[in-house]
Design an enzyme around this catalytic site. Structure first.
Site, PDB file in Angstrom:
ATOM      1  N   PRO A   1       0.822  -1.204   0.000  1.00  0.00           N
ATOM      2  CA  PRO A   1       0.000   0.000   0.000  1.00  0.00           C
ATOM      3  C   PRO A   1       0.862   1.261   0.000  1.00  0.00           C
ATOM      4  O   PRO A   1       1.925   1.292   0.628  1.00  0.00           O
ATOM      5  CB  PRO A   1      -0.823  -0.117   1.285  1.00  0.00           C
ATOM      6  CG  PRO A   1      -0.205  -1.188   2.092  1.00  0.00           C
ATOM      7  CD  PRO A   1       0.579  -2.058   1.168  1.00  0.00           C
TER       8      PRO A   1
ATOM      9  N   GLY B   1       7.117   1.140   3.181  1.00  0.00           N
ATOM     10  CA  GLY B   1       8.268   1.371   2.293  1.00  0.00           C
ATOM     11  C   GLY B   1       7.963   1.215   0.819  1.00  0.00           C
ATOM     12  O   GLY B   1       8.821   0.781   0.045  1.00  0.00           O
TER      13      GLY B   1
ATOM     14  N   SER C   1       7.558   3.535  -1.490  1.00  0.00           N
ATOM     15  CA  SER C   1       8.351   4.413  -2.358  1.00  0.00           C
ATOM     16  C   SER C   1       9.781   3.893  -2.479  1.00  0.00           C
ATOM     17  O   SER C   1      10.369   3.919  -3.567  1.00  0.00           O
ATOM     18  CB  SER C   1       8.338   5.848  -1.845  1.00  0.00           C
ATOM     19  OG  SER C   1       8.754   5.898  -0.507  1.00  0.00           O
ATOM     20  N   ALA C   2      10.343   3.391  -1.386  1.00  0.00           N
ATOM     21  CA  ALA C   2      11.704   2.848  -1.450  1.00  0.00           C
ATOM     22  C   ALA C   2      11.746   1.636  -2.372  1.00  0.00           C
ATOM     23  O   ALA C   2      12.660   1.486  -3.190  1.00  0.00           O
ATOM     24  CB  ALA C   2      12.196   2.465  -0.061  1.00  0.00           C
TER      25      ALA C   2
ATOM     26  N   ASP D   1      14.935   2.776   4.743  1.00  0.00           N
ATOM     27  CA  ASP D   1      14.007   2.123   3.810  1.00  0.00           C
ATOM     28  C   ASP D   1      14.713   1.586   2.578  1.00  0.00           C
ATOM     29  O   ASP D   1      14.481   0.460   2.147  1.00  0.00           O
ATOM     30  CB  ASP D   1      12.991   3.151   3.278  1.00  0.00           C
ATOM     31  CG  ASP D   1      11.891   3.434   4.258  1.00  0.00           C
ATOM     32  OD1 ASP D   1      12.152   3.324   5.465  1.00  0.00           O
ATOM     33  OD2 ASP D   1      10.787   3.766   3.805  1.00  0.00           O
TER      34      ASP D   1
HETATM   35  O1  PMV Z   1       6.529   5.785   6.214  1.00  0.00           O
HETATM   36  P1  PMV Z   1       7.825   5.393   5.588  1.00  0.00           P
HETATM   37  O2  PMV Z   1       7.861   3.949   5.206  1.00  0.00           O
HETATM   38  O3  PMV Z   1       8.210   6.321   4.465  1.00  0.00           O
HETATM   39  O4  PMV Z   1       8.969   5.558   6.697  1.00  0.00           O
HETATM   40  C1  PMV Z   1       9.380   6.837   7.177  1.00  0.00           C
HETATM   41  C2  PMV Z   1      10.398   6.636   8.252  1.00  0.00           C
HETATM   42  C3  PMV Z   1      10.945   7.923   8.885  1.00  0.00           C
HETATM   43  O5  PMV Z   1      11.891   7.514   9.859  1.00  0.00           O
HETATM   44  C4  PMV Z   1       9.835   8.700   9.582  1.00  0.00           C
HETATM   45  C5  PMV Z   1      11.615   8.831   7.872  1.00  0.00           C
HETATM   46  C6  PMV Z   1      12.880   8.241   7.282  1.00  0.00           C
HETATM   47  O6  PMV Z   1      13.236   8.629   6.151  1.00  0.00           O
HETATM   48  O7  PMV Z   1      13.569   7.457   7.948  1.00  0.00           O
END
Ligand code: PMV
Length: 327
Positions: A112, A118, A120-121, A164
């Protein structure tokens, strides 16, 4: 035509605090983004993401960048999704010394969007791998992770950790502290995910924590305490002590809640999991909405989440030991 896939992840510990140099332990799960790339004769990009879906969560937009996307999720999320592709292509052009490369790109994902898993990663990592290989260049996974990190930095206005992207490129459980990224041993974890159907705005949530941290010394202390939990969590992970991991996840969630990044639906799901007997539960990722992660080898947590108001989907997620791979 070249196809690559990369996994999503859950944070066992340490999101947000990792932005300030504390360690974090994300863990890849068997939910993947798959990117198909075909070189073009010109320097244009065509992005086709007709099937980014997970039960009740679909975005659709046709080919051609000037076409208004037909979507049932926010336009900012769509802009973000294409932003990641554009930034990935810039990295590919640089890595392959092909400033005028153009591609047709198809993205499919069972992660999702913007929900802390993650997505986008995974898209960024898979896109960089597929597009570089399409041009005949094969990058090692640590360079893919690094380039994907730089792409995320650009899209997220300089607010991103390496967690990520490194986790998605490498697979398995990893430990990230600043620029130091490494794979760590992890037992088979009984991971259950609950998803409220929503998404958080990572940039806004990160900025909110930054402001709190500047304003209140105890908020800065809270971020440091999360770092302490992560270090203890690493020991529990090495020992395969699921009960201790759960306790520490509960603690971690409490501190994230204190930093203002949880939400009513995330808290509801966390409590439903705990009441059902999970060893522990916490939000995963930026928060604000999206997913929680719980540890429970039995079916109880999944069953409870299925009946929890605000929970749209729940599933068991296996640890994925494989990172980015050719399909
Ligand atoms: O919500 P996600 O999967 O994009 O994770 C963000 C994690 C944070 O620690 C809040 C930001 C980051 O880039 O580490």
């Amino acid at each position: 035509m070249t196809v690559s896939s990369a996994p999503g992840k859950v944070y066992l510990f340490g999101e947000h605090a990792v932005v300030y140099g504390e360690p974090a332990v994300p863990c890849a799960i068997e939910r993947r983004a798959t990117v198909t790339v075909e070189s073009r004769d010109d320097d244009r990009l065509r992005v086709d993401a007709e099937d980014l879906s997970l039960d009740g969560f679909t975005i659709e937009y046709g080919r051609g960048t000037d076409e208004t996307p037909d979507v049932d999720v926010s336009e900012s999320l769509i802009r973000a999704a294409t932003g990641y592709i554009d930034a990935s292509v810039e990295q590919v052009r640089e890595a392959t010394d092909s400033p005028n490369a153009g591609f047709d790109i198809t993205v499919e994902s069972d992660i999702p969007l913007g929900a802390g898993l993650g997505s986008s990663a995974a898209v960024t990592v898979a896109a960089i791998d597929a597009a570089t290989r399409e041009l005949g260049v094969s990058l090692p996974s640590d360079e893919i992770a690094d380039r994907a990190y730089r792409a995320e930095l650009e899209v997220q206005d300089g607010e991103a950790s390496r967690a990520d992207t490194f986790c998605s490129a490498t697979g398995g459980a990893v430990r990230v502290e600043g620029d130091d990224c490494r794979a760590i041993e992890a037992p088979d974890l009984p991971i259950v995910v609950g998803f409220d159907g929503g998404a958080g705005d990572t940039g806004k949530l990160v900025a909110g924590v930054r402001t709190l941290r500047e304003e209140y010394e105890f908020a800065a202390d809270t971020v440091e305490s999360i770092g302490d939990i992560v270090r203890q969590g690493e020991r529990a992970l090495a020992e395969g002590d699921i009960d201790e991991l759960g306790k520490l996840m509960n603690f971690n969630h409490g501190l994230l809640e204190a930093l203002g990044v949880s939400s009513r639906s995330l808290d509801n799901m966390v409590w439903a999991a705990r009441d059902a007997g999970a060893s522990g539960a916490k939000l995963t990722g930026a928060g604000g909405g999206g997913c929680i992660v719980a540890l429970d080898p039995s079916d109880e947590t999944e069953t409870a989440l299925r009946f929890t108001p605000g929970c749209e989907d729940t599933f068991r997620a296996e640890l994925d030991t494989e990172g980015v791979r050719e399909e």
